[in-house]
Design an enzyme around this catalytic site. Sequence first.
Site, PDB file in Angstrom:
ATOM      1  N   GLY A 153       0.946  -1.175  -0.018  1.00 15.81           N
ATOM      2  CA  GLY A 153      -0.133   0.114   0.179  1.00 15.81           C
ATOM      3  C   GLY A 153       0.870   1.264   0.033  1.00 15.81           C
ATOM      4  O   GLY A 153       0.361   2.423  -0.126  1.00 15.81           O
ATOM      5  N   GLU A 199       4.403  -6.575   1.645  1.00  9.00           N
ATOM      6  CA  GLU A 199       3.715  -6.913   0.483  1.00  9.00           C
ATOM      7  C   GLU A 199       3.764  -5.545  -0.214  1.00  9.00           C
ATOM      8  O   GLU A 199       2.741  -5.392  -0.745  1.00  9.00           O
ATOM      9  CB  GLU A 199       2.428  -7.551   0.492  1.00  9.00           C
ATOM     10  CG  GLU A 199       2.370  -8.800   1.424  1.00  9.00           C
ATOM     11  CD  GLU A 199       0.996  -9.189   1.704  1.00  9.00           C
ATOM     12  OE1 GLU A 199      -0.193  -8.506   1.303  1.00  9.00           O
ATOM     13  OE2 GLU A 199       0.707 -10.268   2.253  1.00  9.00           O
ATOM     14  N   PRO A 200       4.930  -4.892  -0.588  1.00 12.94           N
ATOM     15  CA  PRO A 200       4.936  -3.847  -1.517  1.00 12.94           C
ATOM     16  C   PRO A 200       4.620  -4.269  -2.990  1.00 12.94           C
ATOM     17  O   PRO A 200       5.382  -5.220  -3.511  1.00 12.94           O
ATOM     18  CB  PRO A 200       6.025  -3.029  -1.193  1.00 12.94           C
ATOM     19  CG  PRO A 200       7.078  -4.159  -0.924  1.00 12.94           C
ATOM     20  CD  PRO A 200       6.241  -5.262  -0.386  1.00 12.94           C
ATOM     21  N   GLY A 201       3.822  -3.639  -3.802  1.00 14.22           N
ATOM     22  CA  GLY A 201       3.949  -3.740  -5.099  1.00 14.22           C
ATOM     23  C   GLY A 201       4.238  -2.255  -5.830  1.00 14.22           C
ATOM     24  O   GLY A 201       5.256  -2.211  -6.316  1.00 14.22           O
ATOM     25  N   ARG A 202       3.222  -1.292  -5.986  1.00 12.55           N
ATOM     26  CA  ARG A 202       3.483  -0.067  -6.640  1.00 12.55           C
ATOM     27  C   ARG A 202       4.708   0.526  -5.989  1.00 12.55           C
ATOM     28  O   ARG A 202       5.337   1.156  -7.019  1.00 12.55           O
ATOM     29  CB  ARG A 202       2.188   0.782  -6.119  1.00 12.55           C
ATOM     30  CG  ARG A 202       2.154   1.910  -6.863  1.00 12.55           C
ATOM     31  CD  ARG A 202       1.012   3.045  -6.218  1.00 12.55           C
ATOM     32  NE  ARG A 202      -0.299   2.306  -5.982  1.00 12.55           N
ATOM     33  CZ  ARG A 202      -1.106   2.155  -6.918  1.00 12.55           C
ATOM     34  NH1 ARG A 202      -1.075   2.733  -7.903  1.00 12.55           N
ATOM     35  NH2 ARG A 202      -2.060   1.418  -6.539  1.00 12.55           N
ATOM     36  N   TYR A 245      -9.947   4.642 -12.428  1.00  8.27           N
ATOM     37  CA  TYR A 245      -9.400   5.421 -10.853  1.00  8.27           C
ATOM     38  C   TYR A 245      -9.467   6.660 -11.259  1.00  8.27           C
ATOM     39  O   TYR A 245      -9.056   7.590 -10.283  1.00  8.27           O
ATOM     40  CB  TYR A 245      -8.243   4.774 -10.168  1.00  8.27           C
ATOM     41  CG  TYR A 245      -8.099   3.426 -10.297  1.00  8.27           C
ATOM     42  CD1 TYR A 245      -8.858   2.472  -9.551  1.00  8.27           C
ATOM     43  CD2 TYR A 245      -6.772   3.087 -10.661  1.00  8.27           C
ATOM     44  CE1 TYR A 245      -8.795   1.278  -9.420  1.00  8.27           C
ATOM     45  CE2 TYR A 245      -6.396   1.517 -10.444  1.00  8.27           C
ATOM     46  CZ  TYR A 245      -7.399   0.675  -9.975  1.00  8.27           C
ATOM     47  OH  TYR A 245      -7.068  -0.454  -9.665  1.00  8.27           O
ATOM     48  N   CYS A 288     -12.214   2.777 -29.066  1.00  8.53           N
ATOM     49  CA  CYS A 288     -13.747   3.215 -29.164  1.00  8.53           C
ATOM     50  C   CYS A 288     -14.344   3.357 -27.853  1.00  8.53           C
ATOM     51  O   CYS A 288     -15.556   2.676 -27.866  1.00  8.53           O
ATOM     52  CB  CYS A 288     -14.314   2.315 -30.173  1.00  8.53           C
ATOM     53  SG  CYS A 288     -13.387   2.201 -31.708  1.00  8.53           S
ATOM     54  N   GLU A 289     -13.870   4.201 -27.130  1.00 13.89           N
ATOM     55  CA  GLU A 289     -14.501   4.572 -25.688  1.00 13.89           C
ATOM     56  C   GLU A 289     -14.221   5.745 -25.504  1.00 13.89           C
ATOM     57  O   GLU A 289     -13.118   6.254 -25.396  1.00 13.89           O
ATOM     58  CB  GLU A 289     -13.859   3.595 -24.618  1.00 13.89           C
ATOM     59  CG  GLU A 289     -13.975   2.165 -24.663  1.00 13.89           C
ATOM     60  CD  GLU A 289     -15.437   1.785 -24.254  1.00 13.89           C
ATOM     61  OE1 GLU A 289     -16.232   2.146 -23.368  1.00 13.89           O
ATOM     62  OE2 GLU A 289     -15.766   0.488 -24.461  1.00 13.89           O
ATOM     63  N   TYR A 292       0.655  -1.749 -12.089  1.00 13.85           N
ATOM     64  CA  TYR A 292      -0.648  -1.841 -12.548  1.00 13.85           C
ATOM     65  C   TYR A 292      -1.084  -1.270 -13.945  1.00 13.85           C
ATOM     66  O   TYR A 292      -2.030  -0.746 -14.200  1.00 13.85           O
ATOM     67  CB  TYR A 292      -1.768  -1.203 -11.526  1.00 13.85           C
ATOM     68  CG  TYR A 292      -1.314  -1.603 -10.202  1.00 13.85           C
ATOM     69  CD1 TYR A 292      -1.981  -3.106  -9.853  1.00 13.85           C
ATOM     70  CD2 TYR A 292      -0.955  -1.055  -9.245  1.00 13.85           C
ATOM     71  CE1 TYR A 292      -1.688  -3.497  -8.533  1.00 13.85           C
ATOM     72  CE2 TYR A 292      -0.572  -1.530  -7.886  1.00 13.85           C
ATOM     73  CZ  TYR A 292      -1.143  -2.887  -7.820  1.00 13.85           C
ATOM     74  OH  TYR A 292      -0.803  -3.380  -6.397  1.00 13.85           O
TER      75      TYR A 292
HETATM   76  C1  LIG Z   1      -3.334  -8.217  -0.261  1.00 10.77           C
HETATM   77  C2  LIG Z   1      -2.402  -7.398  -0.981  1.00 10.77           C
HETATM   78  N1  LIG Z   1      -1.297  -7.201  -0.845  1.00 10.77           N
HETATM   79  C3  LIG Z   1      -0.408  -6.298  -1.540  1.00 10.77           C
HETATM   80  C4  LIG Z   1      -0.967  -5.487  -2.444  1.00 10.77           C
HETATM   81  C5  LIG Z   1      -0.190  -4.317  -3.134  1.00 10.77           C
HETATM   82  O1  LIG Z   1      -0.504  -3.255  -2.801  1.00 10.77           O
HETATM   83  P1  LIG Z   1       0.538  -1.938  -3.343  1.00 10.77           P
HETATM   84  O2  LIG Z   1       0.878  -2.054  -4.726  1.00 10.77           O
HETATM   85  O3  LIG Z   1      -0.357  -0.879  -3.258  1.00 10.77           O
HETATM   86  O4  LIG Z   1       1.709  -1.917  -2.579  1.00 10.77           O
HETATM   87  C6  LIG Z   1      -2.257  -5.382  -2.623  1.00 10.77           C
HETATM   88  C7  LIG Z   1      -2.824  -4.719  -3.739  1.00 10.77           C
HETATM   89  O5  LIG Z   1      -4.050  -4.567  -3.961  1.00 10.77           O
HETATM   90  C8  LIG Z   1      -3.186  -6.417  -2.222  1.00 10.77           C
HETATM   91  O6  LIG Z   1      -4.457  -6.696  -2.268  1.00 10.77           O
END
Ligand SMILES: Cc1ncc(COP(=O)(O)O)c(C=O)c1O
Length: 427
Positions: free
Chosen positions: A242, A276-279, A319, A347-348, A376
């Site tokens: 997050g 659990e970092p993604g972004r 979003y 076409c949107e 994403y």
């Molecule tokens: C369970 C869980 N963990 C981690 C993430 C990664 O979130 P972020 O990309 O914001 O770090 C998400 C994203 O939706 C998630 O649902």
Amino acid sequence: MPWFTYRDGLLCAEGVPLARIAAEVGTPAYVYSTAALTDRYASLAEAFAGLPVLIAYAMKANANLALLRHLGSLGAGADVVSGGELQLALKAGIAPSKIIFAGVGKTRDEMRQALQAGNTGIAQFNVESEPELQMLSEVAAGLGVRAPVAIRINPDVDAKTHRKITTGKAENKFGISYRRALDVYAEAAALPGISVTGVHVHIGSQLTDLAPYEDTFIRLAELVTALRGAGHDIRRIDLGGGLGIRYDDETPPDPKLYADLVRRHIAPLGCEIALEPGRYLVGNAGLLLTRVTYVKPAEAKTFLILDAGMNDLIRPAMYEAYHRIVPVKEPVSGAETAPVDIVGPVCETGDTFAEGRPMPPVEQGELLAILSAGAYSSAMASMYNARPLAPEVMVHGDRFAITRRRPSIEDMTALETLPAWFSEAKA
Ligand SMILES: Cc1ncc(COP(=O)(O)O)c(C=O)c1O
């Protein structure tokens, strides 16, 4: 962003001019910087130095194999949400002992795959409901093992982010209510195929304020103490992802301050900590390179029509997300700007990257870069309007490689077959 800067009047990814990539690979194309990935991972790892932490990259943000392989080589584990992601993580060389399986809808098949991954099975299942607990227990017991489980707690905290990416409010579909946690843990502990090992939370994505994290951590620490009091051996606390990034003029939290909160509220519990970092790891490590197909003056406004569309980057349509968009040819200093709508060819009406965006003069055929497109973006892409998925390119110093090529029409139709009756002779 130091990884994408102008040099000699041209925007470069590390040492590679984007114009060179466009000439050799075509557009649209995603371009990722290896140095950016390394830097982001290191900044998080340093912030948590000295704590027993597993950085499980949330690969839903971007599951490109080369990118995964690079993060894995730096020490990252993986947070997966499907059997497909599990297989990709393993294919990228990430050890099962560093894989966490999240998601509200795991199937029996996916559970079996995860329990049998490598010789050991994965590190942890983050379970989101009681029916899921029951099913996981049945599957694990059937294989003669116990599944290591953290239960995802919905702390009912407002993450103060976009409503479509907030996940920790009582009305969201995720996790088990904080108030019911003790009952559900008791139920889990009594199941033959479950080994209760941890607690999980994830309150939302693109958080730019640390206060919701602090509220969550305080609640979580109280819960862990209560669970231990009830006899559960809680060994891992998974704090989810997050952490926000800068797309426009946000001031995202410094990971060191985030880590300070963890040190204050979570570390004293003496557990292993999972993140659990993604972004945060990949968002600003990528851009979407695109060419202006037309400059269309219309009655009310001027449109820049790009060869990239919402199928390549859906965040603005989904979003109302903001992405900076810059010309690859450096604008002359002090160039006047004028507002334009920047749109794709799909076409949107929703296929719009920016409305009324002040831009320096841009000509038909010019290259633009849509920034902060590492997370994403390719992961959410589709072939809508029969548009091929854009290729992915990884830059490393002054070299680059195509890590996913642009599919041909044969690739795009490879899974389709015509029913036999189409070719049967008419009687
Ligand atoms: C369970 C869980 N963990 C981690 C993430 C990664 O979130 P972020 O990309 O914001 O770090 C998400 C994203 O939706 C998630 O649902």
